[in-house]
Design a protein around this motif. Structure first.
Motif, PDB file in Angstrom:
ATOM      1  N   LYS A   1      39.402  -0.706  53.544  1.00 42.28           N
ATOM      2  CA  LYS A   1      37.983  -0.362  53.459  1.00 42.28           C
ATOM      3  C   LYS A   1      37.804   1.081  52.991  1.00 42.28           C
ATOM      4  CE  LYS A   1      33.911  -0.039  56.427  1.00 42.28           C
ATOM      5  NZ  LYS A   1      33.432  -0.161  57.810  1.00 42.28           N
ATOM      6  N   TYR A   2      38.613   2.000  53.551  1.00 40.33           N
ATOM      7  CA  TYR A   2      38.548   3.395  53.115  1.00 40.33           C
ATOM      8  C   TYR A   2      38.887   3.523  51.628  1.00 40.33           C
ATOM      9  CZ  TYR A   2      38.336   5.062  57.983  1.00 40.33           C
ATOM     10  OH  TYR A   2      37.971   5.324  59.270  1.00 40.33           O
ATOM     11  N   ARG A   3      39.940   2.810  51.181  1.00 41.73           N
ATOM     12  CA  ARG A   3      40.338   2.884  49.774  1.00 41.73           C
ATOM     13  C   ARG A   3      39.222   2.397  48.852  1.00 41.73           C
ATOM     14  NH1 ARG A   3      45.588   1.740  51.750  1.00 41.73           N
ATOM     15  NH2 ARG A   3      45.252  -0.490  51.709  1.00 41.73           N
ATOM     16  N   LYS A   4      38.577   1.308  49.230  1.00 40.13           N
ATOM     17  CA  LYS A   4      37.487   0.777  48.400  1.00 40.13           C
ATOM     18  C   LYS A   4      36.317   1.766  48.341  1.00 40.13           C
ATOM     19  CE  LYS A   4      38.386  -4.145  48.896  1.00 40.13           C
ATOM     20  NZ  LYS A   4      37.909  -5.429  49.408  1.00 40.13           N
ATOM     21  N   GLN A   5      35.984   2.369  49.481  1.00 43.44           N
ATOM     22  CA  GLN A   5      34.894   3.344  49.491  1.00 43.44           C
ATOM     23  C   GLN A   5      35.238   4.560  48.637  1.00 43.44           C
ATOM     24  OE1 GLN A   5      34.331   4.065  53.682  1.00 43.44           O
ATOM     25  NE2 GLN A   5      32.782   2.453  53.884  1.00 43.44           N
ATOM     26  N   LEU A   6      36.487   5.025  48.737  1.00 38.34           N
ATOM     27  CA  LEU A   6      36.901   6.167  47.917  1.00 38.34           C
ATOM     28  C   LEU A   6      36.852   5.823  46.428  1.00 38.34           C
ATOM     29  CD1 LEU A   6      39.872   7.575  50.035  1.00 38.34           C
ATOM     30  CD2 LEU A   6      37.759   8.772  49.453  1.00 38.34           C
ATOM     31  N   ASP A   7      37.298   4.604  46.076  1.00 39.63           N
ATOM     32  CA  ASP A   7      37.244   4.186  44.664  1.00 39.63           C
ATOM     33  C   ASP A   7      35.799   4.117  44.166  1.00 39.63           C
ATOM     34  OD1 ASP A   7      39.982   4.043  44.536  1.00 39.63           O
ATOM     35  OD2 ASP A   7      40.077   1.855  44.797  1.00 39.63           O
ATOM     36  N   ARG A   8      34.910   3.605  45.012  1.00 34.13           N
ATOM     37  CA  ARG A   8      33.507   3.504  44.616  1.00 34.13           C
ATOM     38  C   ARG A   8      32.895   4.896  44.395  1.00 34.13           C
ATOM     39  NH1 ARG A   8      29.242   3.839  47.657  1.00 34.13           N
ATOM     40  NH2 ARG A   8      30.325   3.403  49.585  1.00 34.13           N
ATOM     41  N   ILE A   9      33.174   5.796  45.311  1.00 33.26           N
ATOM     42  CA  ILE A   9      32.639   7.160  45.177  1.00 33.26           C
ATOM     43  C   ILE A   9      33.227   7.844  43.935  1.00 33.26           C
ATOM     44  CG2 ILE A   9      32.641   9.470  46.224  1.00 33.26           C
ATOM     45  CD1 ILE A   9      32.393   8.065  48.946  1.00 33.26           C
ATOM     46  N   GLN A  10      34.518   7.645  43.697  1.00 29.58           N
ATOM     47  CA  GLN A  10      35.149   8.245  42.530  1.00 29.58           C
ATOM     48  C   GLN A  10      34.526   7.703  41.247  1.00 29.58           C
ATOM     49  OE1 GLN A  10      37.287  10.717  42.904  1.00 29.58           O
ATOM     50  NE2 GLN A  10      37.397  11.019  40.702  1.00 29.58           N
ATOM     51  N   GLY A  11      34.232   6.416  41.220  1.00 28.57           N
ATOM     52  CA  GLY A  11      33.570   5.827  40.056  1.00 28.57           C
ATOM     53  C   GLY A  11      32.181   6.395  39.851  1.00 28.57           C
ATOM     54  N   GLN A  12      31.461   6.619  40.934  1.00 27.55           N
ATOM     55  CA  GLN A  12      30.128   7.209  40.826  1.00 27.55           C
ATOM     56  C   GLN A  12      30.205   8.648  40.313  1.00 27.55           C
ATOM     57  OE1 GLN A  12      28.610   6.690  44.794  1.00 27.55           O
ATOM     58  NE2 GLN A  12      27.725   4.672  44.342  1.00 27.55           N
ATOM     59  N   LEU A  13      31.223   9.371  40.758  1.00 25.80           N
ATOM     60  CA  LEU A  13      31.374  10.751  40.285  1.00 25.80           C
ATOM     61  C   LEU A  13      31.706  10.787  38.788  1.00 25.80           C
ATOM     62  CD1 LEU A  13      33.229  12.425  43.276  1.00 25.80           C
ATOM     63  CD2 LEU A  13      30.976  13.022  42.395  1.00 25.80           C
ATOM     64  N   ARG A  14      32.506   9.820  38.343  1.00 29.21           N
ATOM     65  CA  ARG A  14      32.841   9.770  36.920  1.00 29.21           C
ATOM     66  C   ARG A  14      31.622   9.445  36.068  1.00 29.21           C
ATOM     67  NH1 ARG A  14      37.301   6.128  38.045  1.00 29.21           N
ATOM     68  NH2 ARG A  14      38.918   7.420  38.925  1.00 29.21           N
TER      69      ARG A  14
END
Length: 145
Positions: free
Chosen positions: A101-114
């Motif tokens: 769950k943490y990994r998915k949230q981090l990936d989502r946030i990273q995608g939003q930052l990009r």
């Protein structure tokens, strides 16, 4: 010798179930009847009845105690925090799900930052990423030793 023979015959007859012959017949109206005496002018058949099965009460109590003990043992094995491998596996599975769950949230946030946001929105996302990254490091990376 006759006394021993008489005693053994008495024990055998006392141990045998006391069953009487049972008869079944159908009357002229089609009703079925059962009786321990055969009817006189009606065709009938003999019915065999199995003796009742009895289990001593003490055995029932012992069986109930064994079931209760086995249920308590299973409950003890499955409680969280026990040293049992099943409980440990269940806890490890929960932790793996949380890490995913943490990994998915981090990936989502990273995608939003990009994707690019204004400074305020970007700063908020970076702050969330920092908190999640700390949680992920503490719970998933450092605890796996």
């Amino acid at each position: 010798m006759p006394r021993k023979l008489a005693l053994s015959l008495l024990l055998v007859t006392a141990a045998a179930p006391a069953t009487a012959e049972i008869y079944r017949w159908t009357d002229a109206n089609g009703s079925i009847h059962f009786s321990d005496t055969p009817p006189r002018q009606v065709r009938h058949s003999s019915v065999s009845v199995k003796p009742p099965v009895t289990v001593p009460m003490g055995e029932n109590i012992r069986q109930a105690d064994r079931v209760r003990q086995s249920r308590a043992e299973v409950e003890r094995l499955l409680t969280p925090g026990s040293k049992d491998r099943y409980a440990q596996a269940r806890e490890a599975k929960k932790q793996a799900q949380q890490c995913e769950k943490y990994r998915k949230q981090l990936d989502r946030i990273q995608g939003q930052l990009r994707a690019g946001y204004s400074n305020d929105r970007g700063n908020g996302l970076r702050q969330k990423r920092r908190k999640l990254s700390q949680l992920y490091s503490r719970e998933c990376v450092l605890d796996q030793n």
